[in-house]
Each structure stands twice: as structure tokens, then as C-alpha cells.
Write a protein that holds these residues in place. Structure first.
Motif, short mmCIF file in Angstrom:
data_model
loop_
_atom_site.label_atom_id
_atom_site.label_comp_id
_atom_site.label_asym_id
_atom_site.label_seq_id
_atom_site.Cartn_x
_atom_site.Cartn_y
_atom_site.Cartn_z
N LYS A 231 8.47 -1.23 9.46
CA LYS A 231 8.69 -2.67 9.36
C LYS A 231 9.05 -3.29 10.72
O LYS A 231 9.06 -4.51 10.86
N LEU A 232 9.34 -2.45 11.71
CA LEU A 232 9.60 -2.95 13.06
C LEU A 232 8.31 -3.33 13.78
O LEU A 232 8.36 -3.95 14.83
N SER A 233 7.17 -2.95 13.23
CA SER A 233 5.90 -3.18 13.88
C SER A 233 5.22 -4.42 13.34
O SER A 233 5.40 -4.80 12.18
N CYS A 234 4.41 -5.05 14.20
CA CYS A 234 3.55 -6.17 13.79
C CYS A 234 2.11 -5.71 13.62
O CYS A 234 1.22 -6.54 13.37
N ASP A 235 1.84 -4.42 13.75
CA ASP A 235 0.49 -3.89 13.59
C ASP A 235 0.15 -3.78 12.10
O ASP A 235 0.99 -3.98 11.23
N ASP A 236 -1.10 -3.44 11.85
CA ASP A 236 -1.56 -3.20 10.48
C ASP A 236 -0.99 -1.87 10.00
O ASP A 236 -1.22 -0.83 10.62
N VAL A 237 -0.24 -1.89 8.91
CA VAL A 237 0.42 -0.68 8.40
C VAL A 237 -0.23 -0.21 7.10
O VAL A 237 0.42 0.46 6.28
N SER A 238 -1.49 -0.55 6.89
CA SER A 238 -2.17 -0.15 5.65
C SER A 238 -2.22 1.37 5.50
O SER A 238 -2.00 1.90 4.40
N VAL A 239 -2.51 2.06 6.60
CA VAL A 239 -2.57 3.53 6.55
C VAL A 239 -1.20 4.09 6.17
O VAL A 239 -1.11 5.04 5.37
N ASN A 240 -0.14 3.53 6.72
CA ASN A 240 1.21 3.99 6.39
C ASN A 240 1.51 3.80 4.91
O ASN A 240 2.10 4.67 4.26
N ASN A 241 1.12 2.64 4.37
CA ASN A 241 1.37 2.36 2.95
C ASN A 241 0.57 3.29 2.05
O ASN A 241 1.08 3.77 1.04
N ILE A 242 -0.68 3.57 2.43
CA ILE A 242 -1.53 4.44 1.61
C ILE A 242 -0.98 5.86 1.61
O ILE A 242 -0.84 6.49 0.55
N TYR A 243 -0.67 6.39 2.81
CA TYR A 243 -0.14 7.76 2.86
C TYR A 243 1.24 7.83 2.21
O TYR A 243 1.57 8.82 1.53
N GLY A 244 2.08 6.80 2.42
CA GLY A 244 3.39 6.78 1.78
C GLY A 244 3.29 6.81 0.27
O GLY A 244 4.07 7.49 -0.41
N LEU A 245 2.32 6.07 -0.28
CA LEU A 245 2.10 6.06 -1.73
C LEU A 245 1.63 7.44 -2.20
O LEU A 245 2.11 7.96 -3.22
N PHE A 246 0.69 8.03 -1.45
CA PHE A 246 0.21 9.38 -1.80
C PHE A 246 1.36 10.39 -1.74
O PHE A 246 1.52 11.22 -2.65
N PHE A 247 2.15 10.32 -0.69
CA PHE A 247 3.29 11.23 -0.51
C PHE A 247 4.27 11.11 -1.68
O PHE A 247 4.69 12.12 -2.27
N THR A 248 4.61 9.89 -2.05
CA THR A 248 5.59 9.66 -3.12
C THR A 248 5.05 10.09 -4.47
O THR A 248 5.74 10.78 -5.24
N VAL A 249 3.82 9.69 -4.78
CA VAL A 249 3.23 10.03 -6.08
C VAL A 249 3.06 11.54 -6.22
O VAL A 249 3.38 12.13 -7.27
N ALA A 250 2.56 12.19 -5.17
CA ALA A 250 2.35 13.64 -5.22
C ALA A 250 3.67 14.38 -5.41
O ALA A 250 3.77 15.30 -6.24
N LEU A 251 4.70 13.97 -4.68
CA LEU A 251 5.99 14.65 -4.75
C LEU A 251 6.66 14.44 -6.10
O LEU A 251 7.07 15.40 -6.78
N PHE A 252 6.75 13.18 -6.53
CA PHE A 252 7.46 12.89 -7.77
C PHE A 252 6.69 13.37 -9.00
O PHE A 252 7.30 13.89 -9.94
N SER A 253 5.38 13.21 -9.01
CA SER A 253 4.61 13.63 -10.19
C SER A 253 4.62 15.15 -10.35
O SER A 253 4.78 15.67 -11.47
N SER A 254 4.46 15.89 -9.24
CA SER A 254 4.50 17.35 -9.33
C SER A 254 5.89 17.83 -9.75
O SER A 254 6.03 18.76 -10.55
N SER A 255 6.91 17.17 -9.22
CA SER A 255 8.29 17.53 -9.58
C SER A 255 8.54 17.29 -11.06
O SER A 255 9.04 18.17 -11.78
N MET A 256 8.20 16.10 -11.55
CA MET A 256 8.45 15.77 -12.95
C MET A 256 7.62 16.64 -13.89
O MET A 256 8.12 17.10 -14.93
N PHE A 257 6.36 16.90 -13.52
CA PHE A 257 5.50 17.71 -14.38
C PHE A 257 6.02 19.13 -14.50
O PHE A 257 6.16 19.68 -15.61
#
Length: 358
Positions: A231-257
Motif C-alpha cells: 500500500k506504500l506504492s503507487c504502482d499497479d499491484v494487481s499481481v500482488n493481489n492475485i498472488y496474495g489471494l492464491f496464497f491465502t486460499v491455498a493455505l487456508f483451504s488446505s488447512s481446513m480440509f
């Protein structure tokens, strides 16, 4: 504090030099031209150094705490941190020094305690300093290091709990095969894999953020994490959001399953055996494990979700602190004190007589 770094007007270095050279050639004042060129070179270098220093210094937003509550809150955090240190270091030391506890299950306890020590040592001392300090300043590299260690702590917590759930499943549902399946070598390999996967995933997460340029210096949080950094950057952070979403979903879904599946199988096996004493012990252990996991899961969920709702910054900060503090204080109680062999060793250390474990 750093406002003086921005007081110089902007100069086009090449334009200034070319004008001075033309003026010098026209007036034949070579010495004067050289003197002015040296001045502007020094000025340009000074501005670049000042801008570089400014970008490296960040300000932490922190908590809005009334002055009369500043030191009580800091002392409360210090007390909590000391409890975490004493309990987790005590468990690790006892397991390492007692040869009778060099077993797969206790190796997992060590992993969990070491992870809790790392996660809270990265967060709480810095948080206490920021609470009592008037200037909450941190370098960018320190902020990145805190974010890396903090996300590694969260990832490793989920992966270690998956291994512990599998360990309990084998111990309860396949007790005769436990010795052959959950060997010390197997647990060591699983633990190494858990830490390696955590470090790899978080390295990519933080690496995508570090590549961004920065146009802000205020970290809108009480600590440094990946979302606060990009959030300190003014650049396009779409890649960060996509990987962050993948990281969170993969970690939490595998853990819960994995944890839901293993504890469902444990509950099913207990229901089919009809052994009340064995089932009571198994369900008591599993219930306490699940309560701890749910606390960690929901505090983690709140932290991630509330990043999307800037109207609740304090709630997000509190949820993140609870994600670190609650499991670290409860783990030694739930995973260690409920284990009879470890409990007996702890009581022996304090000089109390206990009946031998069978």
C-alpha cells in the motif's frame, strides 16, 4: 522531523550545467563556471542522498491510545510476552534435554513452540516500543524483515497443525501402525517440508512487494505486513493481489480440509469403538486442539478481511495481535500439559512426586 529534506526546489541538472557553460563561454569566466558546476553537482548529489534516506524511513501508524493508558498497555504486553517466553522456552528445553521425550509427537511440540517464539518476538517487542514512543519510525528493510517473519509464522502454524492432526489421527485410528508410520525421521522430514514450503511461499509474496517503487512513507498499521507494504506504492499491484489471494486460499483451504477430514475420521473411529474411557480422552484432546485451531483461523480471517475495510483499523490490528498471542499462550497448555509424559516431567522439574506413566 524530515520536512527539511523536501525544502530544496527542483533543478534540472543538465539544463543548469548547459546554461552555465554557455554563460562562461560568452563571458570567458571559466573559473566562475567551474565553481558553479561544482556547486550544482554537490547539490544534486545531496538531494539524491536525502531522497534516498527519506524513502528508507517509514512511520508506523500504531494504536491511538490515551496517554494515561500507554504504560499500562505496554506493561500488559510485556507480561504476555514474558509468559510466552517462559512457557515455550521451558517446553523446548525440557523436550531437548530429556531423552525419554525424543519422540515424534514431542518434536512437533518443539516446532510449534519455536514458531510461536519467532512470531511473537518479531511482533511484541517492537509493538511495545511503538506504544511508548512519540516517533514510531522504522527502516524499510526492518519493515520487510518483520513482514517476512510474521507471514512465515502464520504459514508454518497452519502447516505444523496439519502434521499434528495427522499424528493424532494415526495414533487414535491406527495405534498398531503408529510406530512404523510416525517415525522420528518421518516427522523430521515433514517438519522440514513445512518450514521450507512456508519460507518459499512467503519469499515470493514479499519479493513481489519489494520490487514495487514507493510513493508513501506511512505504514497504516501497528506492525508491518505484506498488505501494508504494497500500500506504500503507487504502482499497479494487481499481481500482488492475485498472488496474495492464491496464497491465502491455498493455505487456508488446505488447512481446513486436512484438519476437518482427520478429526472427522477420529470422531467416526471413536464412535464405532464403543470404548468410553478411550473415546473420552481422544475427544477431549481433539476438542481442545480444534478450539485452538478455530481461534487462530478466525483471527487470521479477520485480519485478512478487514484489510478490505479501512473503517475498522483498530479491530484489524487487535485481531492480528490475537492471532500471535493467544495460540502462543495456549499451545503449551493444550499440547503439552494435557500430555501425561510431558506433564509428569514438568512436575518432576518442580520437585513434585508423581505416579509413573504407563
Amino acid at each position: 522531523m524530515y520536512s527539511y529534506l523536501f525544502t530544496f526546489p527542483y533543478f534540472s541538472f543538465s539544463t543548469c550545467v548547459s546554461r552555465i557553460v554557455r554563460s562562461a563561454v560568452g563571458s570567458l569566466s571559466v573559473r566562475k563556471a567551474i565553481a558553479f558546476i561544482g556547486f550544482f553537482v554537490a547539490l544534486q548529489i545531496s538531494m539524491e542522498i536525502n531522497n534516498s534516506i527519506t524513502k528508507e524511513i517509514l512511520q508506523i501508524q500504531g494504536f491511538n491510545i490515551s496517554p494515561q493508558f500507554t504504560y499500562p498497555v505496554a506493561l500488559l504486553l510485556l507480561f504476555v510476552y514474558l509468559l510466552i517466553l517462559i512457557s515455550n522456552i521451558g517446553v523446548v528445553t525440557l523436550i531437548v534435554t530429556e531423552k525419554s521425550l525424543h519422540q515424534p509427537m514431542y518434536m512437533l511440540f518443539c516446532n510449534l513452540s519455536v514458531n510461536d517464539l519467532i512470531g511473537n518476538t518479531v511482533l511484541l517487542p517492537r509493538l511495545m516500543v511503538d506504544i511508548v514512543s512519540t516517533e514510531r519510525l522504522i527502516t524499510y528493510n526492518q519493515c520487510v524483515a518483520q513482514a517476512f517473519c510474521s507471514h512465515t509464522f502464520g504459514s508454518a502454524s497452519h502447516l505444523i497443525l496439519i502434521i499434528m492432526a495427522f499424528d493424532r489421527y494415526v495414533a487414535i485410528c491406527h495405534p498398531l501402525r503408529y510406530g512404523s508410520l510416525m517415525t522420528t525421521r518421518t516427522v523430521a522430514w515433514l517438519s522440514t517440508a513445512a518450514w521450507a514450503v512456508s519460507v518459499l511461499l512467503v519469499s515470493v509474496l514479499i519479493g513481489l512487494t519489494v520490487r514495487l517503487s514507493r510513493c508513501r512513507t506511512l505504514v497504516q498499521n501497528a506492525y508491518c505486513d505484506n498488505a501494508s507494504l504494497f500500500k506504500l506504492s503507487c504502482d499497479d499491484v494487481s499481481v500482488n493481489n492475485i498472488y496474495g489471494l492464491f496464497f491465502t486460499v491455498a493455505l487456508f483451504s488446505s488447512s481446513m480440509f486436512c484438519i476437518t477430514l482427520t478429526y472427522f475420521r477420529i470422531a467416526l473411529a471413536c464412535w464405532m469403538r464403543k470404548n468410553k474411557e478411550l473415546n473420552s480422552k481422544a475427544m477431549q484432546t481433539c476438542a481442545s486442539h480444534l478450539v485452538l485451531y478455530l481461534i487462530m483461523l478466525w483471527s487470521g480471517f479477520l485480519t485478512i478481511i478487514l484489510h478490505r475495510f479501512p473503517d475498522y483499523p483498530d479491530l484489524r490490528k487487535i485481531a492480528y495481535i490475537l492471532f500471535h498471542v493467544l495460540p502462543a499462550n495456549l499451545n503449551p497448555v493444550i499440547y503439552a500439559i494435557q500430555t501425561r509424559s510431558l506433564r509428569d516431567k514438568i512436575l518432576q522439574v518442580f520437585g513434585r512426586k508423581v505416579t509413573p506413566s504407563f
